[in-house]
Design a protein around this motif. Structure first.
Motif, PDB file in Angstrom:
ATOM      1  N   CYS A 169       0.768  -1.103  -0.169  1.00  8.87           N
ATOM      2  CA  CYS A 169       0.000   0.467   0.197  1.00  8.87           C
ATOM      3  C   CYS A 169       0.867   1.730  -0.230  1.00  8.87           C
ATOM      4  O   CYS A 169       1.522   1.143   0.865  1.00  8.87           O
ATOM      5  CB  CYS A 169      -1.059   0.305   1.132  1.00  8.87           C
ATOM      6  SG  CYS A 169      -1.353   1.583   1.477  1.00  8.87           S
ATOM      7  N   CYS A 182       1.964   2.795   6.407  1.00 10.44           N
ATOM      8  CA  CYS A 182       0.991   1.900   6.197  1.00 10.44           C
ATOM      9  C   CYS A 182       1.879   0.085   5.541  1.00 10.44           C
ATOM     10  O   CYS A 182       2.338   0.525   4.852  1.00 10.44           O
ATOM     11  CB  CYS A 182      -0.192   1.843   4.945  1.00 10.44           C
ATOM     12  SG  CYS A 182      -1.348   0.186   4.984  1.00 10.44           S
ATOM     13  N   CYS A 188      -6.710   0.061   0.294  1.00 10.99           N
ATOM     14  CA  CYS A 188      -6.440  -1.544   1.963  1.00 10.99           C
ATOM     15  C   CYS A 188      -7.387  -0.843   2.826  1.00 10.99           C
ATOM     16  O   CYS A 188      -8.108   0.512   2.830  1.00 10.99           O
ATOM     17  CB  CYS A 188      -4.746  -0.671   2.193  1.00 10.99           C
ATOM     18  SG  CYS A 188      -3.696  -0.567   3.488  1.00 10.99           S
ATOM     19  N   CYS A 199      -6.070   0.570   5.161  1.00  7.75           N
ATOM     20  CA  CYS A 199      -5.790   1.752   6.057  1.00  7.75           C
ATOM     21  C   CYS A 199      -6.824   3.257   5.423  1.00  7.75           C
ATOM     22  O   CYS A 199      -7.194   4.030   5.675  1.00  7.75           O
ATOM     23  CB  CYS A 199      -4.751   2.238   5.965  1.00  7.75           C
ATOM     24  SG  CYS A 199      -3.674   3.008   4.492  1.00  7.75           S
TER      25      CYS A 199
HETATM   26 ZN   LIG Z   1      -2.831   1.218   3.617  1.00  7.83          ZN
END
Ligand SMILES: [Zn+2]
Ligand SMILES: [Zn+2]
Ligand SMILES: [Zn+2]
Ligand SMILES: [Zn+2]
Ligand SMILES: [Zn+2]
Ligand SMILES: [Zn+2]
Length: 495
Positions: free
Chosen positions: A221, A226, A242, A244
């Motif tokens: 990512c 991350c 992702c 995140c």
């Molecule tokens: Zn991420």
């Protein structure tokens, strides 16, 4: 084989924090319902531990066939950039001796014989051995070696490996400490010979890094901080989200840019940079009213403009300067380029054509920037609603509406690159219908959120906003679905 996973079991990946974000994505509705239906592009999010597990699974899978020690398989797989098929093909088709030599690993059949004889040698002379690096004599348990037969004291090994890992940043391809020996140190030996847990951790990171970097179906990512990687089943210029929250194109790692493919986007951006002057001209925030020449400054994303001159009040489209109400009727929209009224002169036509698409591309980009201001006003509205006995969760539809508005603006922006590079045909006509539908829906949502919402009863808003954004979302999905179908069916002919 399980030892492979255990080697990585203490890998620090911030699992806990990942779990929290997972919960956050669960209540974030954009990534759940609206998008998943169009994105028939399956992908998985892997944490650092899951990557290590995935790597161990790959080794296991290959080993079930080739039956080599896992440490050897790992080195071979890495040599073939984790392409299992390619590795096994070479293992069975070619010269195995040559394969091991190329991958810098000792043939495991030979090495077991070699280590047996060296063990015998050692047992006859068990008292001590000389380390060839520091020339100190050590008792046998303090000496360690690889299948190549080179043996050094554990302190020298530790120093050597630590330098390789910490200073040279080498993971998968650390060669034996003996001068001129190209045999690679396997991961089990590295983990056994290194004492510092900090160095061990760095080594694990290097190994997983090279695993992800080599593997075409994996990508880290790109969001800073991350540690997740995304795993896909096949390569395509499609966007993935992702855990995140970051969404990006799997193929190029840039921000999502559907429906255009990475190559076309690259080409377009290059062209825009070359024609910077015209782009700057397009990007200005003021225009004159087409009816009374009153100068109007744009300060929101909505493209439905009402002239600020009180005696005029002309309603027009910011993009094409056409009368606004005409935009609602099919066939008179402002998204299709028509060369019929242009000069016959080729160069002029091609410039006009470019300016037409560039204008619309830049306009949505600018609107998108303005929409980010909407988040602040929507936030205020949500606080107001909570005074009316609505819970925080119940108010989330407003934020979601802006999320979808931004998503649609972003897609619209890229849709203008698409027809610029494509030959006109029936499918392009359908594409332009879809584009027009999405544009109308988006402008309607934009107008509602920016202006109309204030005049309504707070409780009535919810249904209207949801209807509008669901419609936008469905128009976006329809457009993307059609474009992807076109990629599969070869409808798009590049000019
Ligand atoms: Zn991420
Ligand atoms: Zn030594
Ligand atoms: Zn060696
Ligand atoms: Zn891309
Ligand atoms: Zn006017
Ligand atoms: Zn227009």
């Amino acid at each position: 084989m399980d030892s492979d996973c255990e080697i990585f079991s203490d890998l620090d990946s911030g699992e806990e924090s990942n779990e929290n974000t997972e919960f956050a994505t669960e209540i974030d509705p954009v990534s759940v319902d609206e998008e998943s239906e169009v994105d028939d592009y399956p992908f998985e999010i892997l944490s650092t531990n899951q990557i290590a597990q995935h790597m161990a699974d790959c080794i296991k899978e290959v080993n079930a066939v080739v039956g080599l020690p896992p440490t050897v398989t790992r080195i071979l797989l890495n040599h073939f950039k984790w392409d299992k098929e390619k590795m096994m093909e070479r293992f069975y088709d070619g010269n195995q001796e040559k394969l091991f030599e190329e991958a810098h690993v000792v043939n495991p059949v030979k090495s077991s014989r070699a280590s047996q004889s060296s063990r015998q040698r050692r047992s006859t002379n068990q008292s001590s051995e000389d380390c060839e690096i520091c020339f100190v004599s050590y008792p046998a348990p303090l000496m360690a070696g690889l299948d190549c037969g080179h043996r050094f004291c554990t302190t020298c090994w530790d120093d050597y490996l630590t330098t390789k890992i910490m200073e040279d940043g080498v993971g998968q391809t650390i060669a034996c400490a003996a001068h001129n020996c190209k045999i690679l140190v396997d991961d089990e030996s590295v983990m056994r010979l290194i004492k510092s847990s900090k160095v061990k951790l760095k080594y694990q990171h290097l190994i997983t890094n090279s695993f992800v970097d080599c593997n075409r179906l994996l990508r880290w990512c790109p969001s800073p901080n991350c540690n997740n990687a995304v795993k896909v089943q096949f390569l395509e210029s499609r966007s993935v989200t992702c855990r995140c929250g970051h969404t990006f194109c799997f193929l190029c790692g840039q921000n999502r840019h559907e429906p255009v493919k990475c190559e076309l986007l690259k080409k377009w951006i290059k062209k825009c940079n070359e024609d910077l002057a015209s782009c700057n001209w397009i990007a200005k925030n003021t225009k004159d009213c087409p009816q009374c020449d009153f100068t109007i400054e744009k300060n929101g994303g909505c493209n439905h403009i009402t002239c600020g001159n009180r005696t005029c009040r002309h309603e027009f489209c910011w993009i094409c300067l056409g009368k606004w109400d005409i935009h609602r009727t099919i066939g008179t929209s402002c998204n299709r380029y028509s060369a019929s009224n242009e000069s016959k002169e080729q160069s002029r036509t091609s410039l006009n054509r470019y300016l037409f698409y560039c204008n619309r591309y830049m306009n949505h980009m600018q609107s998108l920037k303005f929409e980010h201001k909407l988040y602040a006003s929507v936030q205020k509205k949500m606080e107001e609603m909570q005074q009316f006995n609505m819970t925080w969760i119940e108010c989330q539809f407003l934020k979601k509406a802006v999320d979808i508005l931004c998503l649609c603006r972003q897609t619209l922006m890229y849709t203008y690159i698409f027809p610029y590079y494509l030959e006109k045909n029936n499918q392009i006509a359908i594409f332009e219908n879809n584009q027009q539908d999405l544009e109308n829906a988006t402008e309607s949502l934009s107008e509602y959120l920016e202006r109309d919402i204030t005049s309504e009863n707070l409780i009535d808003i919810k249904q209207k906003v949801q209807d509008k954004y669901r419609y936008c979302s469905s128009r976006r999905n329809a457009l993307l679905k059609h474009v992807h179908e076109g990629y599969d069916e070869d409808w798009w002919q590049y000019l």
